[in-house]
Scaffold this motif. Sequence first.
Motif, PDB file in Angstrom:
ATOM      1  N   SER A  77      -9.077   3.281   4.437  1.00  0.00           N
ATOM      2  CA  SER A  77      -9.261   1.871   4.089  1.00  0.00           C
ATOM      3  C   SER A  77     -10.721   1.626   3.768  1.00  0.00           C
ATOM      4  O   SER A  77     -11.616   2.293   4.307  1.00  0.00           O
ATOM      5  N   ASN A  87      -6.191  -0.811   2.187  1.00  0.00           N
ATOM      6  CA  ASN A  87      -5.763   0.586   2.297  1.00  0.00           C
ATOM      7  C   ASN A  87      -5.789   1.266   0.933  1.00  0.00           C
ATOM      8  O   ASN A  87      -5.654   0.613  -0.107  1.00  0.00           O
ATOM      9  N   SER A 109      -0.533   2.962   1.642  1.00  0.00           N
ATOM     10  CA  SER A 109      -0.899   3.781   2.798  1.00  0.00           C
ATOM     11  C   SER A 109       0.103   4.919   2.945  1.00  0.00           C
ATOM     12  O   SER A 109       1.229   4.841   2.435  1.00  0.00           O
TER      13      SER A 109
END
Length: 244
Positions: A77, A87, A109
């Motif tokens: 991130s 992210n 992510s």
Amino acid sequence: MALPLKSIVIWLEKIDYVRNNTFIVSNSKTRYSTIGGLVFFLFGMILFIIGGRLIMYQFLLIAHGDEITGKIIDSGSIRGLSGGYVNYIRYQFKDDAGNLNTGQSSGYSGEPGATILLEYVPFFPIIHRISGEGQTKGYKWRWFIFGVGLLFSIAGIHWLLHTRARVRLGARLSHEGIMVKGIVHRITDNGRTITYLYTTNLGIFGGKTLPLPKTLVQEYREKDQVEVLYDPAFNKRSVLKIEL
């Protein structure tokens, strides 16, 4: 090794040409206008390139894109523009030719080593993205980003051309212009420009300076007298003496 005399002369002539024809104005009184034009142009070009890239990606991936499986090689991130964290993932995939391609997307992510579905253009594999990424806000606003960038770039170019023309006009009128007394009509643009009025044989005319240093503009108030140089052939063209 010493340069031949002819080469040195040509080099000096090129430097003199650039100095006399460049858009960047060294006069500190016009520096604000030049910087403003450059900021508009560069900001516009950034948006123009971003929007153009999104438009090109969307068109090619919809018309010619294929899906392929890739692998996440990194994730994490970063701090976003709004202050929060966003992210991101980095991924790899092999195209039909067996070449390894790498990309990165924000707003996603995943764990390194996990598989991920991607889209890419087989005949131009450097164009790729995560499958479904074309539905994100960035792609939905692509034409707006492109259009705003184009407008800012045009405005910046116009600003720079206006600054250059004003500087050249001042240089010419400093030798050929007729000087008269005018008055300050209004202080505008947050105290950086002066609009003024002056009278010639053909009537009353007005003008406006480029953005000037505030310390210079603060010396004047409305109705104060100023020295104006105007073009005898076209009375509407004028500059203030303080601009020179």
